[in-house]
Design an enzyme around this catalytic site. Sequence first.
Site, PDB file in Angstrom:
ATOM      1  N   ARG A 257       1.208  -1.236  -0.468  1.00 20.93           N
ATOM      2  CA  ARG A 257       0.123   0.081  -0.200  1.00 20.93           C
ATOM      3  C   ARG A 257       1.213   1.444   0.104  1.00 20.93           C
ATOM      4  O   ARG A 257       0.567   2.756  -0.965  1.00 20.93           O
ATOM      5  CB  ARG A 257      -1.192   0.002   1.469  1.00 20.93           C
ATOM      6  CG  ARG A 257      -1.978  -0.571   0.980  1.00 20.93           C
ATOM      7  CD  ARG A 257      -2.982  -0.790   2.685  1.00 20.93           C
ATOM      8  NE  ARG A 257      -3.595  -2.372   2.444  1.00 20.93           N
ATOM      9  CZ  ARG A 257      -3.896  -3.276   3.632  1.00 20.93           C
ATOM     10  NH1 ARG A 257      -3.696  -2.720   4.667  1.00 20.93           N
ATOM     11  NH2 ARG A 257      -5.258  -3.762   2.878  1.00 20.93           N
ATOM     12  N   GLU A 377      -5.650  -3.314  -2.474  1.00 23.05           N
ATOM     13  CA  GLU A 377      -4.810  -3.428  -1.790  1.00 23.05           C
ATOM     14  C   GLU A 377      -5.825  -2.404  -0.279  1.00 23.05           C
ATOM     15  O   GLU A 377      -5.149  -2.079   0.054  1.00 23.05           O
ATOM     16  CB  GLU A 377      -3.348  -2.793  -1.756  1.00 23.05           C
ATOM     17  CG  GLU A 377      -3.021  -3.376  -2.311  1.00 23.05           C
ATOM     18  CD  GLU A 377      -1.994  -4.506  -2.006  1.00 23.05           C
ATOM     19  OE1 GLU A 377      -2.789  -5.009  -1.795  1.00 23.05           O
ATOM     20  OE2 GLU A 377      -0.888  -5.393  -3.320  1.00 23.05           O
TER      21      GLU A 377
END
Length: 398
Positions: A257, A377
């Site tokens: 991320r 994500e």
Amino acid sequence: MSASARTPLPPFDPADPLGIDDLLDPEDLAIRDTVRTWATDRVLPHIADWYERGELPGIRELARELGSIGALGMSLEGYGCAGATAVQYGLACLELEAADSGIRSLVSVQGSLAMYAIHRFGSEEQKQRWLPGMAAGEIIGCFGLTEPDHGSDPASMRTHAKKDGTDWILTGRKMWITNGSVAGVAVVWAQTDEGIRGFVVPTGARGFSAPEIKHKWSLRASVTSELVLDEVRLPADAVLPEVVGLKGPLSCLSHARYGIVWGSMGAARSSFEAAVEYAKTREQFDRPIGGFQLTQAKLADMALELHKGILLAHHLGRRLDAGRLRPEQISFGKLNNAREAIEICRTARTILGANGISLEYPVMRHATNLESVLTYEGTTEMHQLVLGKALTGLDAFR
């Protein structure tokens, strides 16, 4: 007289209006330039065709080239990895996604998910076996967490591993797996009697298959697959020994991320630059459309969100390098930057008008790619709830 009064101001740079480059040292800039040059030479001349055809030809060669410039697992130490800073890795993600989200995804999954999992949770034998080849791009990796019926709720995964003597028998399915069909190794997470465990699975193992997912309208220049695990027998040393539970895969996702916080701004930058150039040359009513107030207002708002997003990414990168970056702060960055990036692309499309939907320009390609980036994500909603819990102390997930 103050120093500011004696020192002449630098000229305004439309490409860097906040002077963020002043925060970068020469090594940061050199790494950024290396990745930008590679992407410009190897990806940009072909990416519209790859996207239109829905394929990423020569992916193994591209992986080896990315390995040669140190872009694979670049923030990891040892085992052939570059040992770059978090900011340097972020700059690389930005430049790769400015070319295409699919290329950045190739690198993110390789380094931030598959390699990171082995590097952080693997045995020394697993690290020695897999990481040098993965860092060089000789071995492509994938990461199997998401399932057909369990995306945002990985704790409910159905893939399971059972002990059979000293061996493990792994059964289940994973979905939307980048690199799956070309991977030499898969890091797969499964339920066990001990809790969720990670397994390092050679993709040549009997019972393993990875059919490619077709008919995508996003991330088309990327290999996306399903993983099918039909009683795959693995030796005892296939399990990642240093973690049990969801904290294993979730820590890997946090690392990925972080790369998206930077990468999404690359897609936004590419679309913004296309809109600026178009606005300066496209004429309507006998003048460039960039001279009209409404167009300038759009460009100003896009520039604000783009460079605020880059500044946010840089701040989070410095915190990560200092060992002070919390998962909630990564959610802050992913939520903001992915959401603003797609809005920048949509606004850029309005400036380009009908030409905005053409692959002659990068805008619609980036916009459709970012529809996936917005979701994977951690969806927008999941990151909102992470921040909501952090702000109130109340858990809305239950």
